[in-house]
Design a protein around this motif. Structure first.
Motif, PDB file in Angstrom:
ATOM      1  N   VAL A   1      30.676 -10.131  41.652  1.00  0.00           N
ATOM      2  CA  VAL A   1      29.423  -9.510  40.862  1.00  0.00           C
ATOM      3  C   VAL A   1      30.550  -9.315  39.903  1.00  0.00           C
ATOM      4  O   VAL A   1      30.634  -9.063  38.567  1.00  0.00           O
ATOM      5  CB  VAL A   1      29.511  -8.358  41.441  1.00  0.00           C
ATOM      6  N   ARG A   2      31.678  -9.733  39.947  1.00  0.00           N
ATOM      7  CA  ARG A   2      33.687  -9.463  39.169  1.00  0.00           C
ATOM      8  C   ARG A   2      33.406 -10.785  37.967  1.00  0.00           C
ATOM      9  O   ARG A   2      34.098 -10.440  37.460  1.00  0.00           O
ATOM     10  CB  ARG A   2      34.321  -8.708  39.705  1.00  0.00           C
ATOM     11  N   GLU A   3      32.814 -11.596  38.246  1.00  0.00           N
ATOM     12  CA  GLU A   3      32.432 -13.407  38.119  1.00  0.00           C
ATOM     13  C   GLU A   3      31.651 -12.648  36.869  1.00  0.00           C
ATOM     14  O   GLU A   3      31.337 -14.061  36.071  1.00  0.00           O
ATOM     15  CB  GLU A   3      32.197 -13.688  38.977  1.00  0.00           C
ATOM     16  N   GLY A   4      30.535 -12.124  35.958  1.00  0.00           N
ATOM     17  CA  GLY A   4      29.119 -11.633  35.112  1.00  0.00           C
ATOM     18  C   GLY A   4      30.488 -11.476  33.821  1.00  0.00           C
ATOM     19  O   GLY A   4      32.038 -11.641  33.837  1.00  0.00           O
ATOM     20  N   ASP A   5      29.701 -11.138  32.591  1.00  0.00           N
ATOM     21  CA  ASP A   5      29.706 -10.973  31.633  1.00  0.00           C
ATOM     22  C   ASP A   5      31.345  -9.595  31.510  1.00  0.00           C
ATOM     23  O   ASP A   5      30.926  -8.718  32.019  1.00  0.00           O
ATOM     24  CB  ASP A   5      28.837 -10.417  31.062  1.00  0.00           C
ATOM     25  N   VAL A   6      32.324 -10.138  31.154  1.00  0.00           N
ATOM     26  CA  VAL A   6      33.035  -9.298  30.924  1.00  0.00           C
ATOM     27  C   VAL A   6      33.428  -8.045  30.583  1.00  0.00           C
ATOM     28  O   VAL A   6      33.404  -7.288  30.851  1.00  0.00           O
ATOM     29  CB  VAL A   6      34.522 -10.112  30.247  1.00  0.00           C
ATOM     30  N   ARG A   7      32.023  -7.888  28.773  1.00  0.00           N
ATOM     31  CA  ARG A   7      31.580  -6.522  29.290  1.00  0.00           C
ATOM     32  C   ARG A   7      30.727  -5.791  29.375  1.00  0.00           C
ATOM     33  O   ARG A   7      30.402  -4.417  28.700  1.00  0.00           O
ATOM     34  CB  ARG A   7      31.153  -7.116  27.280  1.00  0.00           C
ATOM     35  N   THR A   8      30.785  -6.393  30.592  1.00  0.00           N
ATOM     36  CA  THR A   8      29.543  -5.336  31.207  1.00  0.00           C
ATOM     37  C   THR A   8      29.946  -5.383  32.599  1.00  0.00           C
ATOM     38  O   THR A   8      29.201  -4.682  33.255  1.00  0.00           O
ATOM     39  CB  THR A   8      28.095  -6.172  30.979  1.00  0.00           C
ATOM     40  N   LEU A   9      30.823  -5.554  32.784  1.00  0.00           N
ATOM     41  CA  LEU A   9      31.633  -5.651  34.616  1.00  0.00           C
ATOM     42  C   LEU A   9      32.000  -4.235  34.997  1.00  0.00           C
ATOM     43  O   LEU A   9      32.847  -3.559  34.192  1.00  0.00           O
ATOM     44  CB  LEU A   9      32.877  -6.207  34.520  1.00  0.00           C
ATOM     45  N   PRO A  10      31.277  -3.691  36.334  1.00  0.00           N
ATOM     46  CA  PRO A  10      31.886  -2.483  36.478  1.00  0.00           C
ATOM     47  C   PRO A  10      32.928  -2.553  37.471  1.00  0.00           C
ATOM     48  O   PRO A  10      33.444  -3.848  37.784  1.00  0.00           O
ATOM     49  CB  PRO A  10      30.774  -2.832  38.263  1.00  0.00           C
ATOM     50  N   THR A  11      33.634  -1.345  37.256  1.00  0.00           N
ATOM     51  CA  THR A  11      35.001  -1.309  38.127  1.00  0.00           C
ATOM     52  C   THR A  11      34.638  -0.577  39.447  1.00  0.00           C
ATOM     53  O   THR A  11      33.932   0.177  39.804  1.00  0.00           O
ATOM     54  CB  THR A  11      35.627  -0.520  37.429  1.00  0.00           C
ATOM     55  N   LEU A  12      35.661  -0.630  40.613  1.00  0.00           N
ATOM     56  CA  LEU A  12      35.748  -0.510  41.828  1.00  0.00           C
ATOM     57  C   LEU A  12      36.748   0.754  41.761  1.00  0.00           C
ATOM     58  O   LEU A  12      37.739   0.412  41.619  1.00  0.00           O
ATOM     59  CB  LEU A  12      35.139  -0.927  42.768  1.00  0.00           C
ATOM     60  N   LEU A  13      36.333   1.995  42.036  1.00  0.00           N
ATOM     61  CA  LEU A  13      37.979   2.573  42.274  1.00  0.00           C
ATOM     62  C   LEU A  13      37.368   3.549  43.445  1.00  0.00           C
ATOM     63  O   LEU A  13      36.924   4.222  44.159  1.00  0.00           O
ATOM     64  CB  LEU A  13      37.893   3.973  41.385  1.00  0.00           C
ATOM     65  N   THR A  14      39.013   3.601  44.530  1.00  0.00           N
ATOM     66  CA  THR A  14      39.043   4.691  46.011  1.00  0.00           C
ATOM     67  C   THR A  14      39.595   5.427  46.197  1.00  0.00           C
ATOM     68  O   THR A  14      40.209   5.458  45.075  1.00  0.00           O
ATOM     69  CB  THR A  14      38.650   3.199  46.792  1.00  0.00           C
ATOM     70  N   VAL A  15      38.893   6.288  46.783  1.00  0.00           N
ATOM     71  CA  VAL A  15      39.668   7.520  46.735  1.00  0.00           C
ATOM     72  C   VAL A  15      39.434   8.017  48.588  1.00  0.00           C
ATOM     73  O   VAL A  15      38.599   8.280  49.106  1.00  0.00           O
ATOM     74  CB  VAL A  15      39.399   9.194  46.366  1.00  0.00           C
ATOM     75  N   GLY A  16      40.503   8.105  49.135  1.00  0.00           N
ATOM     76  CA  GLY A  16      40.120   8.487  50.538  1.00  0.00           C
ATOM     77  C   GLY A  16      41.710  10.711  50.270  1.00  0.00           C
ATOM     78  O   GLY A  16      42.450  10.440  49.692  1.00  0.00           O
ATOM     79  N   LEU A  17      40.512  10.916  51.527  1.00  0.00           N
ATOM     80  CA  LEU A  17      41.058  12.264  51.197  1.00  0.00           C
ATOM     81  C   LEU A  17      41.988  12.486  52.700  1.00  0.00           C
ATOM     82  O   LEU A  17      41.251  12.608  54.508  1.00  0.00           O
ATOM     83  CB  LEU A  17      39.676  13.316  51.905  1.00  0.00           C
ATOM     84  N   GLY A  18      42.985  12.515  52.879  1.00  0.00           N
ATOM     85  CA  GLY A  18      43.887  12.941  53.923  1.00  0.00           C
ATOM     86  C   GLY A  18      45.387  11.667  53.518  1.00  0.00           C
ATOM     87  O   GLY A  18      45.527  12.776  52.231  1.00  0.00           O
TER      88      GLY A  18
END
Length: 256
Positions: free
Chosen positions: A157-174
């Motif tokens: 997915v991140r190989e697409g157009d740099v202007r429309t790339l989604p970003t993934l963040l992760t959060v752990g509770l503990g």
């Protein structure tokens, strides 16, 4: 931005000693005014939030229906207040949820149209209180192959157009189970790298009682172009969400 919140809906989110349940900590964090101001900064900035709860199967909206884009603070409050603590149960299909939120969901007519019409980017925020866990006999080693598949999908997915790339963040509770873990750049996921000495330990009722799989969270966030956070309470979660919802770009006009 469009903020897509993938929220763990497994049974452990609704269990806690003396009433201190993970879902309550999450609700307190998402209900803070400081967090809502980050999600909806105003001043002409178009933002939206999507709440999705996951366990097994395709993640659904907090109210049990199809996920909706909430493009106002009023809509956010209404959905959040009425549904954030809606009971849920099951195992934690974290990797499947990330693949859906980072892939198929972004290709739906509603989401694709909203992103295009608002010249927006998607920020996917995945939250869990434990491990990816699909069966009662899953060990940490079982997740190595599954995580490798998810990372490959995120990279594609991140190989697409740099202007429309989604970003993934992760959060752990503990608390982090692997506090010394560092993402091994360029390497495939192997049980000994992901799990250390705990590769053959059972997750259900075992590892998940000891801490968060911060290794998977950090690995996915690294490949997804974002950050990973592990927080123990609502105050820490609120700070993580504020950081996740920070402004990504500032626009300027240059006259030459």
């Amino acid at each position: 931005q469009l903020f897509i919140l993938l929220i763990d809906g497994s049974g452990s989110m609704f269990v806690g000693e003396r009433g201190a349940r993970p879902i309550d900590e999450l609700a307190n964090a998402l209900g803070k005014k400081s967090v809502m101001r980050k999600f909806y900064p105003g001043n002409g900035v178009r933002t939206g939030v999507m709440f999705l709860r996951f366990n097994a199967g395709v993640p659904m909206g907090l109210d049990g229906g199809p996920p909706k884009i909430l493009d106002s603070k009023k809509a956010y409050k209404r959905m959040f207040k009425n549904n954030i603590k809606r009971p849920s149960s099951g195992y934690t299909h974290l990797y499947d949820a990330v693949e859906y939120g980072f892939g198929d969901l972004l290709q739906t007519t509603e989401v694709k149209g909203w992103l295009k019409n608002n010249s927006a980017n998607a920020t996917v925020i995945a939250l869990t209180d434990g491990f990816n866990n699909e069966r009662s006999d899953d060990t940490c080693a079982d997740n190595a192959r599954r995580l490798q598949q998810t990372l490959s999908m995120i990279r594609k997915v991140r190989e697409g157009d740099v202007r429309t790339l989604p970003t993934l963040l992760t959060v752990g509770l503990g608390q982090s189970l692997f506090p010394e873990f560092e993402v091994p750049k360029g390497k495939k996921v192997k049980p000994e790298v992901l799990c250390g000495s705990k590769a053959n330990e059972i997750i259900d009722g075992g590892l998940e009682e000891q801490g968060i799989d911060n290794a998977s969270l950090e690995w996915m966030a690294y490949v997804g172009g974002g950050d990973s956070f592990v927080q123990a309470d609502s105050r820490g979660l609120a700070k993580a969400f504020q950081e996740a919802a920070r402004e990504q770009y500032s626009w300027y006009r240059l006259r030459y």
